[in-house]
Design an enzyme around this catalytic site. Structure first.
Site: not given
Ligand code: IVH
Length: 666
Positions: A116, A118, A120, A228, A317, A411, A414, A429, A434
């Site tokens: 799935e 990840k 941010d 998740y 990542k 500045c 000016c 400024c 200006c």
């Molecule tokens: S599972 C034990 N699923 O990544 C599993 N985490 O470094 C725990 N995160 O603190 C997390 N997307 O903030 C999981 N699809 C996803 C995620 C996810 C982002 C973040 C989450 C966690 C960090 C882990």
């Protein structure tokens, strides 16, 4: 009695409908009614709740932004620790992860994984007790986080009640809160226009929003969530693998991203990740990779965990969007409000498909923190939709001769002496005339979200200012073909187009006009709120700080800058000049919704909802709220223990209302 029972049933029905529409809109992304119809249902529910405060339930969809700002954050414990994830950065490392899993499970058979996105953002846990959302918290150190329930309630995709008639007594769900990129861009645009530091990236913006003490602020920033995982209560759901768990959460009304796959063997996982990397720029939120998890809970159990992360999952990542390049120069950009921003001029370098030539250095503190000098080799990062940033200096590559740069005392545009206001990092400024500031103000005035004057770009504004043809926005409306014909490289056709665009811009809404004025902190959103509250701009110009900050979404800082803007004589003059030249349209309001126009009200005693909220509704209906009773007062709204104002109102023959009476009036 029978009537009361029927009313209560009607409220329950309305709340059920509202919750259903919330779910369709925010989770399924498939609404079945218009926003206006939704608002009508909500108003009906609010009206019943206002008459019967004792019926208001915590999961009522009317209760998302409720209560007073918090004093601080309480802590919240995670009984099942919130773990983090180990990282992998390339296909080899993912294959090694798969090999390790099979070794630990002592099998040569391919293992079934889910993969799935990840996200941010910021990890949170939501606690549902008997199906009702009771508490939401940050991850913290994994064991103890912060209680941010008041802010999470404002996230519309978080259901306040689970969609089931048979909820588990306890269910803790985990997910990532994030700010969609379009929302992030809007928030930062507003901040920049208001002279505030923009958030560096959507994650910071999310974290900053979740740490607000006042839920009104978070409600105004459209955060979203994807779930998740689970904490306590997973066993109550009767599922045995991740894929079924996600399906179950979705059925319960929780938001789960449909981009989720189950693959037997690691190859499909790697393919998913490749595709994701290709599409990531199309998404309206930031992802920094994918997360690979062993699907079966039984196998997870066998694999176990290390102290901080489970053995059964890994974050795969993306490589960071960073590059190294050389700083050729450091210049200072003078903005609309006079703030000097240091900008690194870079040896052009491609990062993630875009050529980067400039990077913001924010302010003097940042220059010193990084110790960046002209000639240095630096790491530059591009994150999402943001201005590229200098991350750090590669000290090993520093040449023998570098040049240190300090914020100039004069500045650069000016020559006026710059100043640093107490308590602020920004250097300004102070010269309102200006040319750099004048240019920025004109550009802002003509920009898309403001009066949207097509054809008034940087080059043209430079010439207008340098030739003294425009000192302030109102001067633009004095331009004619003859003057424009004298400018360099402006064909007659373009001049005509510009005049036509200016003519068209004269038909502006008051919201756009307020935004175009360039008052600090008044971006597009705030301008709309102000225009709605004050269709009559003269009243806005006269409004006191206290009155302004009573408006929903307007805090004391904005209120002060608006007041300060109108306290300045030259601003007032320009405001008038512009109003004479524009054909402003006040917002159209539904008939009946501005019943209090011209009425003056006083509030007293303990009221069941926060005073600021009540005041805001009165102002939105066109009324005024003042502090003390006189014979010019139209109504006194009295809560419990009203005290001397009530006596005075009775003496003066002022009508007295209780809260229900006010509701009727509204
Ligand atoms: S599972 C034990 N699923 O990544 C599993 N985490 O470094 C725990 N995160 O603190 C997390 N997307 O903030 C999981 N699809 C996803 C995620 C996810 C982002 C973040 C989450 C966690 C960090 C882990």
């Amino acid at each position: 009695m029978a009537k009361e029972r029927a009313t209560r049933e009607r409220l329950r029905q309305l709340l059920r409908e509202l919750a259903e529409h919330d779910y369709r809109y925010h989770v399924l992304d498939a609404p079945t009614i218009s926003d206006a119809a939704y608002d009508r249902l909500k108003r009906q529910a609010l009206a019943i709740e206002a008459e019967h405060r004792e019926w208001v339930e915590p999961d009522s969809p009317t209760q998302r932004v409720g209560g007073q700002p918090a004093e601080g954050f309480a802590t919240a414990e995670h009984r099942v620790p919130m773990l983090s994830l180990d990282n992998a950065t390339g296909p080899q490392e993912i294959e090694a992860f798969d090999a390790r899993i099979r070794r630990l499970l002592e099998t040569d058979e391919p293992v079934t994984y889910t993969v799935e996105l990840k996200y941010d953002g910021v990890a949170v846990e939501l606690l549902y007790q008997d199906g009702i959302f009771r508490q939401g918290s940050t991850r913290g150190d994994g064991h103890i986080g912060e209680d941010i329930t008041h802010n999470l309630r404002t996230v519309r995709s978080i259901p306040l009640r689970l969609r089931t008639s048979d909820p588990p007594d306890i269910l803790e769900v985990r997910g990532e809160v994030f700010m969609p990129l379009d929302e992030f861009a809007r928030v930062n645009r507003d901040r920049l226009e208001g002279g505030l530091e923009p958030f560096a990236n959507p994650r910071n913006s999310t974290a900053g929003t979740l740490r607000q003490l006042d839920p009104q602020v978070s409600a105004a920033r459209g955060l979203d969530i994807f779930m998740y995982g689970t904490g306590r209560g997973e066993a109550n759901l009767g599922v045995r693998c991740h894929m079924d768990l996600m399906e179950r959460l979705r059925e319960l009304g929780l938001k789960v991203n449909p981009r989720l796959e189950r693959n037997t063997g690691i190859e499909g996982v790697i393919e998913f990740h490749r595709k994701l990397e290709r599409d990531r720029d199309q998404l309206n939120y930031e992802v920094d990779g994918s997360v690979v998890k062993v699907d079966s809970f039984e196998l997870r159990e066998r694999l176990g965990q290390l102290t901080r992360s489970p053995r059964w999952a890994i974050a795969y990542k993306f490589p960071p969007r960073q590059e190294t390049t050389v700083v050729r120069d450091i210049r200072f950009h003078v903005g609309r409000t006079g703030v000097l921003t240091p900008v690194a001029v870079l040896q052009p370098v491609p990062i993630g498909g875009v050529t980067v030539e400039h990077a913001s250095l924010h302010n003097q503190d940042e220059i010193e923190r990084l110790d960046v000098r002209v000639g240095d080799t630096v790491f530059v990062e591009r994150a999402g939709d943001v201005i590229p940033k200098v991350i750090k200096v590669v000290r090993e590559k520093r040449p023998a001769r570098t040049r240190k740069v300090r914020l100039p005392e004069k500045c650069p545009e000016c020559g006026a002496a710059t100043l640093r206001a107490e308590g602020e990092v920004a250097v300004r400024c102070p010269n309102l005339e200006c040319p750099a500031q004048v240019k920025e103000r004109l550009l802002h005035f003509a920009s898309r979200g403001a009066l949207d004057v097509d054809g008034l770009g940087e080059k043209l504004v430079d010439q207008l200012v340098e030739r003294g043809l425009a000192k302030r926005p109102s001067d633009l409306f004095e331009l004619d073909l003859e003057t424009l014909a004298g400018l360099d490289r402006l064909a007659e056709k373009s001049a005509q187009n510009l005049l036509a665009a200016l003519e068209q811009a004269r038909d502006a809404s008051t919201a756009r006009f307020l935004h175009a004025l360039g008052i600090r902190h008044v971006g597009e959103r705030v301008a709309t709120v102000l225009a709605d509250a004050y269709p009559d701009l003269d009243l806005l110009a006269r409004a006191e700080t206290e009155e302004l900050s009573a408006i929903h979404e307007i805090g004391p800082t904005i209120a002060q800058t608006v007041r300060a803007f109108f306290d300045d004589r030259s601003n007032r003059r320009e405001f008038q000049r512009l109003r004479e030249r524009l054909r402003l349209r006040a917002p159209t309001v539904a008939p009946g919704s501005r019943r209090l126009v011209g009425k003056t009200l006083v509030l007293t005693g303990t009221l069941s909802t926060p005073r600021a909220a009540i005041r805001a509704r009165i102002i939105a209906a066109g009324g005024r709220v003042i502090g003390s009773v006189s014979k010019n007062t139209d109504y006194l709204v009295a809560g419990e223990n009203p005290g001397s104002k009530l006596t005075k109102a009775e003496e003066q023959g002022v009508s007295v209302l209780d809260e229900a009476g006010l509701e009727k009036l509204l």
